[in-house]
Design an enzyme around this catalytic site. Structure first.
Site, PDB file in Angstrom:
ATOM      1  N   LYS A   5      42.223  69.479  64.370  1.00 34.80           N
ATOM      2  CA  LYS A   5      42.179  69.724  65.815  1.00 34.80           C
ATOM      3  C   LYS A   5      43.024  70.963  66.075  1.00 34.80           C
ATOM      4  O   LYS A   5      44.089  71.139  65.475  1.00 34.80           O
ATOM      5  CB  LYS A   5      42.755  68.507  66.550  1.00 34.80           C
ATOM      6  CG  LYS A   5      42.733  68.621  68.073  1.00 34.80           C
ATOM      7  CD  LYS A   5      43.304  67.355  68.730  1.00 34.80           C
ATOM      8  CE  LYS A   5      43.196  67.393  70.242  1.00 34.80           C
ATOM      9  NZ  LYS A   5      43.741  66.151  70.871  1.00 34.80           N
ATOM     10  N   SER A  43      43.236  60.087  73.259  1.00 36.42           N
ATOM     11  CA  SER A  43      42.488  61.264  72.814  1.00 36.42           C
ATOM     12  C   SER A  43      41.885  61.180  71.417  1.00 36.42           C
ATOM     13  O   SER A  43      41.127  62.064  71.028  1.00 36.42           O
ATOM     14  CB  SER A  43      43.369  62.511  72.913  1.00 36.42           C
ATOM     15  OG  SER A  43      43.502  62.903  74.263  1.00 36.42           O
ATOM     16  N   SER A  82      40.734  64.044  74.235  1.00 36.88           N
ATOM     17  CA  SER A  82      40.726  65.480  74.064  1.00 36.88           C
ATOM     18  C   SER A  82      40.266  65.932  72.670  1.00 36.88           C
ATOM     19  O   SER A  82      39.922  67.091  72.488  1.00 36.88           O
ATOM     20  CB  SER A  82      42.131  66.034  74.316  1.00 36.88           C
ATOM     21  OG  SER A  82      43.028  65.566  73.327  1.00 36.88           O
TER      22      SER A  82
END
Lengths: 523, 99, 481
Positions: free
Chosen positions: A79, A178, A154
């Site tokens: 990420k 997330s 997210s």
């Protein structure tokens, strides 16, 4: 390139690599081609073929030398909230466009030492603030199950990439859900460990007392393998838990005492908080979750009714604490030492205000405003302090539950993935986090495990996730239960049905080519 | 408690954010809406409850870990300033600072 | 409280002192704290607040705070909290300063000191740990400022006093005592030019008995002289305003050493709202009793305690005792000299006289003195046993200081400063002098004491100064019956 390769998971690929049936370089190339072919998903923000192949060559050399590190040569991605020396780190924000970190995040460094080959950086909501990945300054990510829908957030790029077989596993972070929510929306397995299990050093901070690194893959076993490598005490993080290294794959396989053949979960008490099954819960979601719970029962688990009476309160509590910490954590983005600075300004104050106005997206500004407000003079006690007290009450509620059960189960989100590009009221998104926030506030480990698919006309075929929550440091027990479920079911093995080849559904074409959909202040 | 446009202006200044009129209006409306659900929280009696500043302290005593006083970092100026907006003679340059 | 009034007003002063703690590395990072490095070469990723970095607390800084707390008789908090003080400034890399707010590590305590003959005592509110900021260099970079973050993250102990001081002289005396203490404890190098010890002065004035006046805070005073000048100017400025019927507004001001005036800081104009909250990156600082006990165990004798001992055991006057304890090395020099010669008062006199005179002239500290305690003690011994006169001793000291020699007796020999103690030879000289000065002899016998002094002078002259005056007069008296 044989689809077999890119369909295989971490454990399987590691086995083939050690057996020299395939080389790390072949894998890197195979997944690289798949990533290129699926660029329209918007999952990746940065790639560097040469750097990836260099890592793959090094892994092959170690393999040739007989090195048997469990993840040697396995391709993954991070990420874009983890800083990396090799790849630029943006945190999904214009504020960090092209930012080059002089060091690797601890999680990144540990996975590299374990022999993982990095395919690049994955798209995410700006500074990990969002639950649809539409707050990325670099455009939305599409849900591989239906490109007209959001992947969740997210860690949307991570979930989409794993679901679309662009890689077997990838890292994510979870502050209020997330990892669990996008894993649920994309039908992959995701785990957020206990706060303190993974070092936060090198994670661009959102909310320091909540942020926790984790991983998504297509099975609990693959999650366990990565988590073992990336977790553990780190002296650079004062909140890192001082514990010996854990072998989660081992813990996952360890049989429960008194468990009979076919009943691996014999004696496991799973608590169902009544608040996690409200009338408002989408029938699709409720149905899938109950089906998964029935499977767990078949495996020997018993279901117990428990209560988390402050579940609804976790929304205001979280949305006061997280923005408060964020408003302070994001003050370093001031145009002085790194990253974006406005092109034109009158003086120092103007430079600050324009830089931050132009560098941050709408949702980030909104949270900075909320956080600044609740910490400002005269409001601290009523908001921040009150929220932190309620946070302890919420944590205590969990401990009361764990008197009566070993794990807690429920839905991850009240609905399946929603359509991309709608102008949703931010408050609507905040409310949708209701089932993931409590465990985040308490710092407990949580998982999202594929639990089948929605059946209704509107959202037919979209994945649903079962949330499992354990007590502190009970990742092993979580993974054990999830693994047992995945040995008995095949929901987690389902591939997005040709959606990678299908055009976007009607009505969402507008959202197709709208990068940074969240840039303007949305309502 | 109702959020006023003055509040929004004051907070934006504290946060060093230049907001357009449209943004300020949106903020007022959205943050106002958010504080609607916050009021529920304010009603709860938390008397005698200790705040939970770091999660693990819910179940164990958490104490700050201290490092020994040794120099471990060398000069990494070049690498550290690689992404700096404006640098001269190793200094970060900013509009004139008035004390 | 003293009733000292200025133009009919009582002055109320409280000091906030920032002492840089003498750690090798920074408070939250492993970067060096050494002064004067090239810009930003000692600002590591953590100090620059690069994305993803986190603070890790330095044990050495905590240990120094405990030392200070014990030295001023304060409470060492078993649990204290680090908080974020949020504000934007280019020399503040994170956009917040990690400090302590509601629960500081050192609570209470007091500092005792002498103001002239008067014993004074100032209460401390607290002392807390925090990180220093960087520096804005205002040399012109095409209309811009340059930011050097080498100092960012240097550990500070902010020592906050109660508003107990009633004049600039008292404030300076307190600051000096505090400076002596932190240097004595070896927790701060005390170098004020380099900013290792800086004071903020909160000053207000009021009519006696009236409630406290509005205070103005004078920032960053890094010399005792500036501290005095700034406070004196501020007092007059505030009284002038009040006398003109104007109100004092609370403000943060800067002192300009060139003009000797104070002016409000522009950057502090808009009211600050620091939004303090506990730093989620740093769990509570827990200090166990056994750690405090360990620190207590290796505390040096404190200056006030030592001064009292020197008055008691060495029979030194208060002023001498204070002088001997002006710094730990000075006190050690005194004690070594005293022990070697067994003459406390003479050792103190030499240190306050010749030694201090030369140190000041050369701008040296006692550690750099070219004369050792052993040498000084040997010299004092020779004065005491009459081998050399005070005059001669000063010449020997001069030679030792300038390196013309290192052995006291050898120098006395070489310079022919040995006093004549051979009574035979002296008796002969006395006889000659009596024979050659019949006039003086008669006058003495007639009762004129001055004549006797003249005779002693003749004897000294004839002995070319080597005679011991006491012995000479003794022999004269005998000879003259």
């Amino acid at each position: 390139m044989s689809g077999g390769l890119t369909d295989a998971g971490v454990a399987e690929l590691a086995r083939r690599l050690r057996a020299r049936e395939v080389s790390a370089q072949e894998l890197a190339q195979a997944f690289g081609q798949r990533i290129e072919a699926q660029a329209a998903l918007g999952a990746f923000l940065a790639r560097d073929e040469a750097l990836t192949l260099e890592q793959a060559r090094a892994a092959d050399a170690r393999l040739a030398a007989g090195d048997a590190a469990p993840l040697l040569g396995v391709p993954i991605a991070h990420k874009d909230i983890f800083v990396t020396r090799g790849w630029p780190t943006t945190a999904g924000s214009k504020m960090l466009q092209g930012y080059q970190s002089p060091f690797d995040a601890t999680v990144v460094q540990r996975l590299a030492e374990a022999g993982c080959v990095t395919l690049g950086k994955l798209n995410c909501d700006e500074f990990a603030m969002g639950s649809a990945n539409e707050n990325s300054a670099y455009g939305p990510v599409r849900n591989p199950w239906d490109r007209g829908r959001v992947p969740g957030g997210s860690s949307g790029g991570t979930a989409a990439a794993v679901a679309a077989r662009l890689l077997p596993a990838a890292t994510g972070t979870d502050t209020g859900g997330s990892i669990r929510q996008p894993a649920s929306f994309c039908g992959v397995t995701g785990i957020k460990p206990t706060y303190g299990v993974c070092s936060r050093y090198g994670m661009v901070a959102f909310a320091s007392s909540l942020d926790q690194a984790g991983v998504m893959a297509r099975s609990a076993e693959d999650c366990a393998l990565l988590l073992s490598a990336m977790s553990g005490f780190d002296a650079r993080d004062a909140t890192s838990a001082q514990r010996p290294p854990q072998d989660y794959a081992q813990a996952m396989r360890t049989a429960r005492q008194g468990a009979a053949a076919g009943k691996p979960l014999q004696g496991l008490r799973i608590g169902l908080p009544q608040e996690f099954f409200p009338a408002a819960l989408a029938a699709d979601v409720g149905g899938a979750v109950r089906a998964a719970l029935a499977e767990l029962q078949k495996l020997g688990a018993t279901l117990v009714d428990v209560s988390l009476p402050r579940t609804e309160l976790s929304i205001p509590v979280y949305y006061i604490i997280a923005p408060a910490e964020a408003s302070s954590n994001l003050s370093r983005f001031d145009g002085v030492k790194f990253g974006f600075r406005a092109a034109e300004y009158a003086d120092l104050l103007d430079m600050y205000k324009k830089t931050r106005a132009q560098g941050f997206g709408a949702e980030v500004k909104r949270r900075i405003m909320i956080g600044t407000y609740v910490l400002s003079h005269g409001y601290y006690d009523a908001y921040y302090l009150q929220a932190q007290k309620l946070r302890r009450m919420i944590a205590d509620d969990f401990q009361a539950c764990f008197e009566r059960c070993d794990l807690i189960a429920g839905p991850v989100a009240p609905s399946v993935a929603w359509a991309l590009g709608q102008q949703r009221d931010p408050l609507q998104d905040y409310l949708a986090d209701i089932f993931t926030l409590p465990a985040s506030l308490a710092g407990l480990p949580g998982m999202s495990v594929p639990a089948g698919f929605a059946a209704s006309a509107g959202s037919g075929g979209l994945p649903v996730g079962l949330q499992l929550i354990g007590n502190y440091f009970q990742e092993g027990a979580l993974l054990h239960a999830a693994h047992a479920l995945q040995q008995a079911t095949d929901w987690h093995l389902k591939e997005p049905p040709g959606s990678l080849r299908s055009p976007p559904p009607e009505g969402v074409s507008a959202a197709w080519e709208r990068p940074g959909a969240a840039e303007e202040p949305t309502l | 408690m109702a959020l006023t446009p003055q509040d929004v202006g004051r907070i934006a200044h504290l946060a060093r954010l230049e907001l357009s009129a449209a943004e300020e209006a949106a903020m007022l409306q959205q943050i106002g809406g958010f504080f609607g659900i916050v009021e529920r929280m304010s009603a709860v009696d938390t008397g005698g409850v200790e705040p939970l500043y770091t999660p693990l302290s819910a179940v164990q005593a958490v104490a700050l870990r201290l490092r020994d006083d040794v120099v471990t970092e060398g000069d990494e100026r070049a690498a550290n300033q690689r992404s700096a907006p404006l640098v001269e003679d190793g200094l970060f340059l900013v509009p004139k600072v008035i004390e | 409280m003293s009733a000292l009034l200025i133009r009919g007003y009582e002055v109320v002063i409280g000091l906030e002192t920032h002492a840089q703690l003498s750690t090798a590395s920074k408070i939250f990072s492993g970067a060096a704290t050494a002064f004067g490095a090239e810009p930003n070469t000692q600002a590591c990723a953590v100090d620059l607040a690069l994305p993803g970095t986190l603070p890790v607390m330095n044990r050495g800084a905590v240990e120094r705070a405990i030392r200070f707390g014990l030295a001023v008789g304060a409470t060492i908090a078993p649990l204290s909290i680090f908080a974020r003080k949020n504000y934007f400034y280019p020399d503040l890399p994170k956009g917040y300063q990690i400090s302590q707010y509601e629960i500081p590590v050192v609570q209470g305590g007091r500092v005792d000191f002498l103001l002239g003959e008067q014993k004074k005592s100032v209460r401390l509110t607290r002392a807390h740990l925090e990180e220093d900021a960087g520096k804005s260099l205002h040399e012109d970079y095409h209309g811009q400022s340059g930011i050097d973050l080498n100092r960012a993250g240097t550990p500070l102990l902010e020592i906050v006093s109660e508003p107990d001081m009633r004049g600039s002289a008292e404030a300076v005396a307190y600051a000096r005592a505090l400076h002596t203490l932190v240097v004595w404890l070896a927790i701060c190098d005390g170098n004020m030019q380099e900013g290792s010890f800086r004071c903020d002065a909160n000053v207000s004035v009021r009519k006696p008995g009236a409630p406290l006046g509005t205070r103005r805070e004078i920032k960053n005073l890094n010399s005792f002289r500036f501290l005095q000048q700034a406070i004196d100017f501020e007092i007059q400025w505030q009284i002038d305003r009040l006398e003109d019927g104007l109100a004092i507004e609370q403000a943060t001001v800067l002192f300009n050493p060139d003009t000797g005036e104070t002016r409000a800081m522009r950057s502090k104009e808009d009211a600050q709202d620091y939004r303090y909250f506990p730093d989620p990156d740093l769990p509570p600082l827990v200090i166990a009793p056994d750690w405090v006990a360990r620190v207590q165990g290796d505390m040096p004798e404190l200056p006030a305690v030592m001064a009292a001992r020197l008055q008691r055991d060495d029979a030194l006057p208060a002023d001498d005792a204070a002088m001997m304890t002006q710094s730990l090395p000075f006190a050690r020099f005194y004690e070594a000299t005293r022990d070697a010669c067994g003459q406390p008062k003479l050792a103190a006199n030499w240190l306050m006289g010749e030694v201090s005179k030369r140190l000041n002239a050369a701008g040296l500290s006692i550690e750099a003195a070219p004369v050792s305690p052993a040498q000084l003690a040997a010299l004092i011994a020779r004065v005491v046993d009459g081998t050399v006169s005070n005059n001669g001793a000063r010449q020997v000291f001069e030679a030792l200081w300038s390196g013309d020699g290192s052995e006291v007796d050898a120098l006395i020999e070489a310079k022919g400063l040995k006093q004549m103690n051979d009574s035979g030879a002296l008796a002969a000289i006395v006889a000659e002098v009596i024979a050659a000065n019949a006039k003086s002899v008669d006058e003495y016998r007639a009762g004129k004491d001055k004549a006797f002094n003249a005779l002693v002078g003749q004897v000294m002259k004839a002995s070319r100064g080597k005679a011991n005056p006491a012995q000479a007069s003794e022999l004269l008296k005998k000879a003259l019956g």
